[in-house]
Design an enzyme around this catalytic site. Sequence first.
Site, short mmCIF file in Angstrom:
data_model
loop_
_atom_site.label_atom_id
_atom_site.label_comp_id
_atom_site.label_asym_id
_atom_site.label_seq_id
_atom_site.Cartn_x
_atom_site.Cartn_y
_atom_site.Cartn_z
N HIS A 2 -9.51 -0.21 10.25
CA HIS A 2 -8.49 0.43 11.07
C HIS A 2 -8.84 0.24 12.55
CE1 HIS A 2 -7.56 2.76 7.30
NE2 HIS A 2 -6.36 2.40 7.71
N TYR A 5 0.84 -1.21 0.00
CA TYR A 5 0.00 0.00 0.00
C TYR A 5 0.88 1.26 0.00
CZ TYR A 5 -3.44 3.39 1.78
OH TYR A 5 -4.25 4.49 1.96
O1 GFB Z 1 -5.50 1.34 12.34
P1 GFB Z 1 -4.39 0.39 12.29
O2 GFB Z 1 -4.64 -0.96 11.75
O3 GFB Z 1 -3.29 1.10 11.48
O4 GFB Z 1 -3.84 0.26 13.80
P2 GFB Z 1 -1.73 1.26 11.36
C1 GFB Z 1 -3.03 -0.80 14.15
C2 GFB Z 1 -2.63 -0.72 15.61
O5 GFB Z 1 -3.78 -0.87 16.43
C3 GFB Z 1 -1.69 -1.87 15.93
C4 GFB Z 1 -3.67 -2.09 17.18
O6 GFB Z 1 -0.80 -1.49 16.97
C5 GFB Z 1 -2.67 -2.93 16.42
O7 GFB Z 1 -2.04 -3.88 17.25
N1 GFB Z 1 -5.00 -2.71 17.29
C6 GFB Z 1 -5.59 -3.14 18.43
C7 GFB Z 1 -5.84 -2.98 16.27
N2 GFB Z 1 -6.76 -3.71 18.17
C8 GFB Z 1 -6.97 -3.60 16.83
C9 GFB Z 1 -8.02 -4.00 15.96
O8 GFB Z 1 -9.02 -4.57 16.35
N3 GFB Z 1 -7.88 -3.69 14.64
C10 GFB Z 1 -6.77 -3.04 14.14
N4 GFB Z 1 -6.69 -2.76 12.84
N5 GFB Z 1 -5.73 -2.70 14.95
C11 GFB Z 1 -2.36 1.37 8.87
C12 GFB Z 1 -1.71 0.94 7.61
O9 GFB Z 1 -1.50 1.00 9.84
O10 GFB Z 1 -2.53 2.77 8.96
C13 GFB Z 1 -2.33 1.57 6.46
O11 GFB Z 1 -1.69 -0.46 7.55
C14 GFB Z 1 -2.62 3.05 6.62
O12 GFB Z 1 -1.47 1.36 5.39
C15 GFB Z 1 -3.20 3.39 7.96
O13 GFB Z 1 -1.44 3.79 6.43
C16 GFB Z 1 -3.27 4.88 8.24
O14 GFB Z 1 -1.42 2.65 11.74
O15 GFB Z 1 -0.92 0.21 12.04
#
Ligand code: GFB
Length: 301
Positions: free
Chosen positions: A168, A125
Amino acid sequence: MAKRLVTGGTGMVGSAIPADLKIGRKDCNLGDWQAVNAFFEKEKPEEVIHTAAKVGGVWANMHQKGDFFRENVLMNTHVIEAARLHGTKRLLAFLSTCVFPDQVSYPLDPQKIHLGPPHRSNDAYAYAKRMVDVQLQAYREQYGLEYISVIPTNIYGPNDLFDLENGHVVPALIHRCFLAREKGEDLSVWGSGKPLREFIFSEDVAQLSDWAVSNYTEAEPLIFSTSEEVSIKEMVEMIVELLNFKGKLIWQSDKPDGQFRKPSDNSKIRSLLPNFQFTPVYEGLKKTISWFEENYPQIRK
Ligand code: GFB
């Protein structure tokens, strides 16, 4: 007023931006060049805010790398090229905070985008999004187009994708916490809770984009950030409080933490718009959760 088109018009950011014309997936398949070209030929938008993207949280980024790369490269390439061909004067496209290298000095600033590989969890991505910067710089040099890009940090807000696995962190946890409360179950949370993120409210991103598309013309991508880090643990605590969840938290250490932190430099947007007030994260979350509860089960998931 210039005729404005917003792509991704049904999405979290696109739905919050005022426009003459908003398109979602059903109106025009941005992955199909013929469709995009025909659409721009007919509508001839003078201004384009391109929010459409295939997006998701850390899990989706790790497990659908091919789709994330292909769909984003195609959509971005097509929209920017159609805008050029059909006389669009101004265009704003979105990069993402994950475009930056994983190993780099902080705070993140636009000069550092191409200095090294992105974090492995979302490299497909991130590279697709880096190509937006490459395409816009190339078009600036060859065609003299002052198209711009912006880099928002982690966006959350009403109308997000509340998918439990692929969303997210904020929407996934709001949805999971809501279900756990309704069913009287425990709430599972991924990772260690230690990673830090700079969360930004979707309506702030919409307002800043509305301003930037007509006022910012520089080649350098513009960072939209509060520059305030919040840990995942703090975020979870706010969601639990606002949803009045009384059950137990289960931290799933087998689930990914993703990048540890990505603190960014917001001095440029601060100097351009010194009076802009970012929505405090607690307020933004409160609005998002109210929206979720009012709209459930008709949420995107
Ligand atoms: O929103 P998220 O997936 O984005 O957050 P990133 C990930 C963080 O939240 C990690 C924790 O530290 C996960 O361990 N987390 C806790 C969880 N519980 C959950 C849950 O139920 N779902 C999710 N998703 N996370 C994305 C990128 O990364 O950020 C994209 O992969 C994009 O490319 C976006 O740039 C802004 O910040 O890690």
